[in-house]
Design an enzyme around this catalytic site. Structure first.
Site, PDB file in Angstrom:
ATOM      1  N   ASP A 132       0.838  -1.197   0.000  1.00 33.62           N
ATOM      2  CA  ASP A 132       0.000   0.000   0.000  1.00 33.62           C
ATOM      3  C   ASP A 132       0.876   1.251   0.000  1.00 33.62           C
ATOM      4  O   ASP A 132       0.375   2.370  -0.105  1.00 33.62           O
ATOM      5  CB  ASP A 132      -1.006   0.002   1.153  1.00 33.62           C
ATOM      6  CG  ASP A 132      -0.380  -0.138   2.527  1.00 33.62           C
ATOM      7  OD1 ASP A 132       0.861  -0.220   2.623  1.00 33.62           O
ATOM      8  OD2 ASP A 132      -1.138  -0.167   3.529  1.00 33.62           O
ATOM      9  N   SER A 133       2.194   1.044   0.049  1.00 35.86           N
ATOM     10  CA  SER A 133       3.144   2.136  -0.174  1.00 35.86           C
ATOM     11  C   SER A 133       2.990   2.710  -1.575  1.00 35.86           C
ATOM     12  O   SER A 133       3.556   3.766  -1.882  1.00 35.86           O
ATOM     13  CB  SER A 133       4.579   1.644   0.038  1.00 35.86           C
ATOM     14  OG  SER A 133       4.814   0.442  -0.685  1.00 35.86           O
ATOM     15  N   ASP A 174      -0.535  -6.244  -0.069  1.00 38.70           N
ATOM     16  CA  ASP A 174      -0.978  -5.594   1.165  1.00 38.70           C
ATOM     17  C   ASP A 174      -2.496  -5.483   1.208  1.00 38.70           C
ATOM     18  O   ASP A 174      -3.132  -5.195   0.185  1.00 38.70           O
ATOM     19  CB  ASP A 174      -0.396  -4.184   1.262  1.00 38.70           C
ATOM     20  CG  ASP A 174       0.861  -4.123   2.101  1.00 38.70           C
ATOM     21  OD1 ASP A 174       1.102  -5.041   2.910  1.00 38.70           O
ATOM     22  OD2 ASP A 174       1.615  -3.136   1.950  1.00 38.70           O
ATOM     23  N   LYS A 232      -0.783  -9.504   3.092  1.00 38.05           N
ATOM     24  CA  LYS A 232      -0.079  -9.004   4.280  1.00 38.05           C
ATOM     25  C   LYS A 232      -0.971  -8.014   5.007  1.00 38.05           C
ATOM     26  O   LYS A 232      -1.591  -7.162   4.366  1.00 38.05           O
ATOM     27  CB  LYS A 232       1.246  -8.338   3.905  1.00 38.05           C
ATOM     28  CG  LYS A 232       2.014  -7.799   5.130  1.00 38.05           C
ATOM     29  CD  LYS A 232       3.400  -7.331   4.758  1.00 38.05           C
ATOM     30  CE  LYS A 232       3.408  -5.998   4.043  1.00 38.05           C
ATOM     31  NZ  LYS A 232       2.909  -4.873   4.921  1.00 38.05           N
ATOM     32  N   GLU A 269      -1.282  -5.564   8.816  1.00 36.52           N
ATOM     33  CA  GLU A 269      -0.509  -4.967   9.901  1.00 36.52           C
ATOM     34  C   GLU A 269      -1.138  -5.234  11.259  1.00 36.52           C
ATOM     35  O   GLU A 269      -2.368  -5.227  11.393  1.00 36.52           O
ATOM     36  CB  GLU A 269      -0.375  -3.459   9.671  1.00 36.52           C
ATOM     37  CG  GLU A 269       0.363  -3.105   8.387  1.00 36.52           C
ATOM     38  CD  GLU A 269       0.470  -1.607   8.175  1.00 36.52           C
ATOM     39  OE1 GLU A 269       0.114  -0.832   9.102  1.00 36.52           O
ATOM     40  OE2 GLU A 269       0.908  -1.201   7.077  1.00 36.52           O
ATOM     41  N   GLU A 327       9.270  -4.172  11.007  1.00 31.27           N
ATOM     42  CA  GLU A 327       9.643  -2.854  10.485  1.00 31.27           C
ATOM     43  C   GLU A 327       9.997  -1.893  11.606  1.00 31.27           C
ATOM     44  O   GLU A 327       9.284  -1.775  12.603  1.00 31.27           O
ATOM     45  CB  GLU A 327       8.513  -2.252   9.640  1.00 31.27           C
ATOM     46  CG  GLU A 327       8.859  -0.868   9.103  1.00 31.27           C
ATOM     47  CD  GLU A 327       7.898  -0.329   8.068  1.00 31.27           C
ATOM     48  OE1 GLU A 327       8.117   0.810   7.601  1.00 31.27           O
ATOM     49  OE2 GLU A 327       6.926  -1.038   7.719  1.00 31.27           O
TER      50      GLU A 327
END
Length: 267
Positions: free
Chosen positions: A46-47, A85, A115, A117, A184
Site C-alpha cells: 500500500d506504499s 498488502d 499481508k 498490519e 519494520e
C-alpha cells in the site's frame, strides 16, 4: 522456465539459512525486471499511495487500487512469490469484510498471499484468512497504517515494555497461522531475538541484518524518491538523474527541431 515459488519454498529458505530477498513492485515493467534477476518475493505494498500516487501516507489507498496494481505486477512475474498488502479499512471492520477483501486480492489480483498490519489485535483475522486457505504475512513494529497513533514514522520497541509487547505480537501472529512476518522499524537486537524465537521467516525493513530476509521499496533503492530517503535504505542506483537527463535531452531535441530525424520518420 522456473516454477513459481510457494509458501513452502519461503519457509524452506529459513530452515536452510538462505536469506530471503524481497522488493516492492507496483507495475508490470518493474515486476518483470526484478523477476528476471531472481528476486524471491515481491510485495505490492500500500506504499503505492505515497510512492506512486503522491499521497502523504498509505491510508487513502483503496482495495480497487491494490487489485489494479497487483494484477499488473502478477503479469510480470514468472518465479517470484507475490504478496499483496491489505489496505486500511479492508480488514479492520469485521471478519466478513476481511475474508471478502483478502479473497479479492487472491481471485482478482492474482496474489499468492496477503499481508496485514498488527500483532495480537489482528490474530483472529489472520486465523480466519488462513482457515480459508489464504496464506498470510504478518507485519509488526512500525506499522504505517498506525502513524496517527504512533505520532509518525517512529522506531518501535526501544523500551522494555514495547519490546515485550512486540515479542508477544510476533508469537501471536505465528500462532494464528501466518507463514512469515515483516519486522519494520525496530532495534536490530530485538529483531534478532524475535527471529530466533520464531519458526516462521522474519522479513526486516529497518530491523537489522539478523532477520531471515529483507524488504525495501524499489523506488528507494533506485533513487527515484528524491525528497526523502529513510536511514535504513541503501541506494543502489541514481535512476532519477538518468531519467531527468533523458527528459532534458528530449525536450532540447524537440525545441531545436532535431527530433524526429529521418530515421524516426516514415516515407
Amino acid at each position: 522456465m522456473q516454477k513459481r515459488k510457494t509458501v513452502l519454498d519461503i519457509q524452506r529458505m529459513k530452515a536452510e539459512g538462505e536469506k530471503i530477498a524481497m522488493l516492492t513492485a507496483y507495475d508490470y515493467p518493474f515486476a518483470r525486471l526484478m523477476d528476471l534477476e531472481g528476486i524471491d518475493m515481491v510485495l505490492v505494498g500500500d506504499s503505492v499511495g505515497p510512492v506512486v500516487a503522491g499521497y502523504d501516507h498509505t491510508l487513502p489507498v483503496t482495495m480497487d487500487e491494490m487489485i489494479y496494481h497487483c494484477r499488473a505486477v502478477a503479469r510480470g512475474l514468472g518465479q517470484a512469490f507475490l504478496v499483496a498488502d491489505m489496505p486500511f479499512l479492508s480488514y479492520q471492520v469485521d471478519l466478513r469484510e476481511a475474508r471478502l477483501n483478502a479473497g479479492r486480492l487472491v481471485k482478482e489480483g492474482c496474489a499468492q498471499a496477503v499481508k496485514l498490519e498488527g500483532g495480537e489485535p489482528v490474530a483472529e483475522v489472520i486465523r480466519t484468512l488462513v482457515d480459508m486457505d489464504i496464506p498470510v504475512v504478518g507485519h509488526i513494529g512500525l506499522t504505517p497504517q498506525s502513524i496517527h497513533r504512533m505520532g509518525g514514522y517512529k522506531v518501535q520497541g526501544k523500551h522494555d515494555q514495547q519490546a515485550r509487547q512486540l515479542m508477544r505480537d510476533a508469537r501471536a501472529v505465528q500462532e494464528a497461522g501466518a507463514f512469515a512476518v515483516v519486522l519494520e522499524g525496530i532495534p536490530a537486537g530485538l529483531a534478532g531475538q524475535i527471529t530466533e524465537a520464531l519458526d516462521i521467516p522474519t522479513i526486516g525493513i529497518g530491523a537489522g541484518v539478523d532477520c531471515d530476509g529483507q524488504v525495501l521499496v524499489i523506488h528507494d533503492i533506485l533513487g527515484l524518491c528524491e525528497k526523502y530517503s529513510p536511514r535504513f535504505v541503501k541506494r543502489y542506483a541514481d535512476v532519477a538523474s538518468i531519467i531527468r537527463q533523458g527528459v532534458k535531452e528530449y525536450i532540447g531535441d524537440v525545441k531545436q527541431g532535431v527530433f524526429p530525424g529521418p530515421e524516426h520518420s516514415f516515407s
